[in-house]
Write a protein that holds these residues in place. Structure first.
Motif, short mmCIF file in Angstrom:
data_model
loop_
_atom_site.label_atom_id
_atom_site.label_comp_id
_atom_site.label_asym_id
_atom_site.label_seq_id
_atom_site.Cartn_x
_atom_site.Cartn_y
_atom_site.Cartn_z
N ALA B 130 0.98 -1.10 0.04
CA ALA B 130 0.04 0.06 -0.10
C ALA B 130 0.95 1.12 0.07
O ALA B 130 0.59 2.18 -0.66
CB ALA B 130 -0.91 -0.18 1.16
N LEU B 134 1.44 5.38 -2.13
CA LEU B 134 1.17 6.50 -1.22
C LEU B 134 2.49 7.22 -1.26
O LEU B 134 2.53 8.55 -1.22
CB LEU B 134 0.69 6.36 0.21
CG LEU B 134 -0.62 5.54 0.24
CD1 LEU B 134 -0.88 4.93 1.43
CD2 LEU B 134 -1.79 6.52 -0.33
N PHE B 138 3.23 11.65 -4.87
CA PHE B 138 3.63 12.98 -5.02
C PHE B 138 4.77 13.06 -5.96
O PHE B 138 5.12 13.99 -6.60
CB PHE B 138 3.87 13.92 -3.73
CG PHE B 138 2.50 14.11 -3.19
CD1 PHE B 138 1.74 15.18 -3.50
CD2 PHE B 138 2.04 13.49 -2.13
CE1 PHE B 138 0.68 15.77 -3.09
CE2 PHE B 138 0.85 13.90 -1.52
CZ PHE B 138 0.20 15.07 -1.97
N GLU B 150 -4.23 14.85 -12.14
CA GLU B 150 -5.25 14.09 -12.74
C GLU B 150 -4.60 12.62 -12.70
O GLU B 150 -5.36 11.56 -12.01
CB GLU B 150 -5.71 14.28 -14.00
CG GLU B 150 -6.90 13.34 -14.43
CD GLU B 150 -7.01 13.44 -15.93
OE1 GLU B 150 -6.73 14.48 -16.52
OE2 GLU B 150 -7.80 12.41 -16.51
N ALA B 152 -2.10 11.43 -10.93
CA ALA B 152 -1.77 11.02 -9.42
C ALA B 152 -3.09 10.71 -8.74
O ALA B 152 -3.00 9.46 -8.04
CB ALA B 152 -1.15 12.29 -8.62
N TRP B 153 -4.01 11.54 -8.78
CA TRP B 153 -5.60 10.95 -8.37
C TRP B 153 -5.94 9.75 -8.81
O TRP B 153 -6.28 8.89 -7.87
CB TRP B 153 -6.49 12.32 -8.64
CG TRP B 153 -7.80 11.78 -7.90
CD1 TRP B 153 -8.74 11.09 -8.50
CD2 TRP B 153 -8.12 12.21 -6.54
NE1 TRP B 153 -9.84 11.19 -7.49
CE2 TRP B 153 -9.47 11.65 -6.51
CE3 TRP B 153 -7.25 12.97 -5.54
CZ2 TRP B 153 -10.00 11.83 -5.13
CZ3 TRP B 153 -8.09 12.73 -4.42
CH2 TRP B 153 -9.33 12.42 -4.27
N VAL B 156 -3.78 7.18 -7.14
CA VAL B 156 -4.04 6.91 -5.69
C VAL B 156 -5.28 6.17 -5.53
O VAL B 156 -4.96 5.04 -4.63
CB VAL B 156 -3.87 8.14 -4.87
CG1 VAL B 156 -4.01 7.90 -3.40
CG2 VAL B 156 -2.53 8.61 -4.96
N VAL B 157 -6.41 6.52 -6.03
CA VAL B 157 -7.46 6.13 -5.81
C VAL B 157 -7.68 4.53 -6.17
O VAL B 157 -7.99 3.48 -5.38
CB VAL B 157 -8.61 6.67 -6.35
CG1 VAL B 157 -10.07 6.22 -6.40
CG2 VAL B 157 -8.83 8.10 -5.63
N THR B 160 -5.20 2.14 -4.37
CA THR B 160 -5.40 2.15 -2.97
C THR B 160 -6.75 1.12 -3.14
O THR B 160 -6.83 0.25 -1.93
CB THR B 160 -5.77 3.27 -2.16
OG1 THR B 160 -4.75 4.17 -2.41
CG2 THR B 160 -6.15 2.88 -0.69
N VAL B 161 -7.71 1.33 -3.62
CA VAL B 161 -8.94 0.15 -3.85
C VAL B 161 -8.45 -1.16 -3.81
O VAL B 161 -8.66 -2.19 -3.37
CB VAL B 161 -9.77 0.55 -5.02
CG1 VAL B 161 -10.65 -0.35 -5.30
CG2 VAL B 161 -10.61 1.83 -4.59
#
Lengths: 222, 482
Positions: B130, B134, B138, B150, B152-153, B156-157, B160-161
């Motif tokens: 995980a 994280l 960045f 966009e 990076a978003w 991550v999302v 992480t799911v």
């Protein structure tokens, strides 16, 4: 004593599911965050109850870690990183309207029961009949929230609710898991919140909006 | 003793380079630390080839063949990448906060990848998996453009799911472990208790881990974030993301697949084949129509992950090919991304349409790009060629003609697609105004490229004995013979 604990645990599981469904539909960001805190409290009380019933001290640790990480630190971190977006923001556009979102949520909960059935038969352990299906439902609903919500913070709450679902199931299937695993998961939750919070702030500064669902500059064709 | 030291070096370096100091010193420390990690990883690899397995303290850390291989690759790629990064104007155009955070995050990222492949306790493996996302979020968002944010978003999302799905899978595995009377949550216990576990639980937990970790490895159809993240991040970060982070996620799947196959659940191998061929198919089709050099490389990573899954799915003698493919992929892809970073610097663009006539305007850069393209597609003088041959031979030896046939066809399609794009970048007449500033390539870029090219070419010619032994050990932890 034990029967009383079992029906109380079933009540908590029912409330947990209700809150998970609420997270799919509620549009006000602050209310959404409050629902997540309630869900985490339900998780912690579920852990305490099962610990009382089975005499497993590990679950008390789970309850304590959950309260510290999810009830205290996550809201605090979010207030520090994304104050402006958090307060008074309301999601305007949603991919689905509320009634159809709720209908899909109900279908996902049913699916969770279907999936959990054969697994419960394979290795029946105490409380697994309530915890596993509701936990899986919480996971599916969290995943659904991440996919349909467009607001950055709503996606984050979906993500955290997803993890709550996993731990709700874990209360029954892994009650004597080592403290290391609990600490690892709590660490993860805090870092996820921090990274996503900072990223949301950066997106707000650079793009001027936090509707991450409509970001679509990157694709194959132009 | 070398395993905890291997993890401590990047962690300590991360703390040190977070202190206020000049960028020059920070880069120097970063390169020095990567060099030290590489020495330790080589030492560990030799120990593992000799003994088969090296245990760490408290039963938390341990290293066997596949882990040693990936730790070695991570160390090598991070050395090339941090050398390359020392020529980047960190803290200049990219914003001073990002510049200061780059090296500490880079070191943490390396440490988390190493922890994934070197931990024996599954909870530690999971949290490290995980953290790879994280800590690198960045780094992906480094350039701070709306596109980078966009990317990076999504990164991550989605990952992480994926990590949470892996967590559920691993907790189910623990359920299976306790049901079969085992109470330690380690890879060793899983391998030992797998045949006694209730089948539905073992099978479900494998599928969850495959889908969750597959999301992080860029396995289709969960790959959607990968081309975005791998094209927006700075080149040295891409080298790590594409070269070894994806492999470290796949490592978790492969470690679990071996005991499943051992327990007689044939569906595990089939699932690997289905996801592998699906990734190959998708990558081959998209590679024909990509418009961006770094996205081309990213889809090539999806292709390579598919090849590894197919090889692991074939099992037996092809396991050696799977380990070899992980090695060749890490070398070729990190070299290719560093090349793309250099080309992007020289041409001020990553768009395939803007890069034209490189062979005449900058012959050395053209040659480097050609080598990168041959490297990732598996043309003869490079390592990927030999690894793919090993997989094909392993597959044919088992009579899996249909799978091997599909594999060869898709690899050839991808080869033609990549070469088509690279041909245009090398030989198509350059448009006016797209002149290349020949002196714009910093010396550290050249150094990193030369360093990264050496093993790519050497291993394409012949495998030294100790590399062969290490690959055989890795194949053994994949559940296949040498």
């Amino acid at each position: 004593m034990l029967v009383w604990l079992h029906s109380f645990e079933a009540l908590i599981a029912g409330l947990f599911l209700l809150v998970a469904i609420g997270i799919v539909a509620i549009r006000q960001m602050q209310a959404l965050l409050r629902l997540f805190v309630i869900q985490s409290l339900l998780l912690a009380s579920g852990a305490t109850l099962i610990s009382l019933a089975t005499g497993s001290p590990h679950l008390l640790g789970v309850a304590a870690v959950t309260v510290i990480a999810k009830v205290a630190m996550v809201p605090w971190l979010l207030r520090r990183t994304v104050r402006r977006e958090l307060y008074g923001r309301r999601e305007v556009v949603q991919v689905l309207n509320v009634p159809s979102a709720l209908l899909i949520a109900a279908a996902l909960s049913l699916l969770a029961y279907l999936v959990a059935g054969p697994l419960i038969e394979a290795a029946p352990v105490p409380f697994v009949r309530t915890q596993l299906p509701i936990g899986i439902a919480g996971i599916l609903l969290g995943g659904y929230t991440v996919t349909v919500r467009r607001e950055a913070l709503a996606q984050l709450v979906g993500l955290l609710a997803l993890e709550n679902g996993v731990f709700f199931a874990a209360l029954a299937i892994a009650p004597d898991l080592s403290v290391l695993a609990e600490l690892a998961a709590a660490f993860d939750v805090v870092v996820v919140t921090l990274v996503v919070g900072l990223l949301t702030r950066r997106i707000h500064e650079r793009v001027g909006d936090t509707s991450v669902g409509v970001l679509a500059a990157l694709r194959e064709s132009d | 003793m070398s395993i905890p030291l291997l993890l401590a070096v990047p962690l300590l370096t991360a703390c040190v380079v977070a202190l206020p100091m000049s960028l020059r010193l920070r880069s120097l420390l970063s390169v020095g630390s990567a060099g030290l990690v590489l020495v330790l990883a080589v030492h560990l690899a030799f120990a593992v080839t000799g003994a088969g397995r090296v245990a760490g303290p408290l039963g938390l850390l341990a290293c066997e063949g596949l882990g040693a291989l990936l730790a070695l690759l991570t160390a090598f790629v991070s050395l090339c990448a941090s050398l390359f990064a020392s020529g980047m104007p960190l803290g200049g155009a990219g914003g001073s906060v990002n510049g200061r955070a780059f090296h500490p995050l880079f070191q943490l990222f390396v440490a988390s990848i190493l922890t994934v492949v070197l931990s024996e306790h599954l909870a530690l493996t999971w949290v490290a998996l995980a953290m790879t996302t994280l800590f690198s979020a960045f780094l992906v968002a480094y350039y701070d453009t709306p596109e980078a944010l966009e990317a990076a978003w999504k990164y991550v999302v989605l990952t992480t799911v994926g990590a949470v799905v892996v967590l559920l899978g691993l907790l189910m595995l623990y359920w299976g472990l306790t049901a079969s009377g085992e109470h330690s949550f380690t890879w060793g216990a899983v391998a030992e208790a797998a045949p006694r576990m209730p089948r539905p639980i073992l099978w479900t937990s494998f599928l969850l881990v495959l889908v969750g970790a597959g999301t992080k490895a860029g396995v289709a159809p969960m790959h959607t974030w990968l081309p975005d993240a791998h094209s927006q991040a700075p080149a040295p970060v891409c080298a790590l993301l594409s070269g070894v982070e994806t492999s470290s996620a796949l490592y978790v799947v492969l470690r679990l697949a071996a005991p499943l196959a051992g327990a007689g659940i044939g569906g595990a191998r089939t699932a690997l084949l289905v996801f592998g061929l699906g990734s190959l198919l998708l990558a081959a089709l998209v590679l024909v129509q990509v418009r961006d050099l770094k996205r081309l490389l990213a889809y090539s990573t999806v292709e390579h992950m598919g090849i590894v899954l197919v090889a692991a799915g074939l099992g037996g003698a092809a396991s050696f090919g799977a380990a070899f493919q992980l090695l060749a992929h890490a070398l070729a892809k990190s070299f290719a991304f560093l090349t793309a970073g250099t080309v992007g610097r020289a041409c001020a663009s990553h768009s395939i349409r803007d890069i034209r006539g490189l062979a005449s305007s900058s012959p050395w850069l053209g040659l480097t790009l050609l080598l990168a393209a041959l490297g990732i597609t598996g043309a003869p003088p490079t390592a990927v060629f030999l690894s793919e041959i090993a997989i094909v031979r392993g597959g044919l030896g088992q009579g899996a003609y249909l799978v091997v046939g599909a594999l060869v066809v898709l690899v050839v399609v991808a080869f033609c697609a990549v070469l088509h794009h690279v041909h245009a970048m090398l030989f198509a007449p350059s448009e006016p105004g797209a002149a290349i500033a020949a002196g714009a390539v910093p010396r550290s870029f050249v150094g990193a490229l030369v360093l990264a090219a050496i093993p790519l070419l050497v291993l394409g010619l012949s495998l030294p004995g100790w590399v062969q032994d290490l690959l055989a050990r890795a194949a053994a932890s994949l559940g296949g013979g040498g």
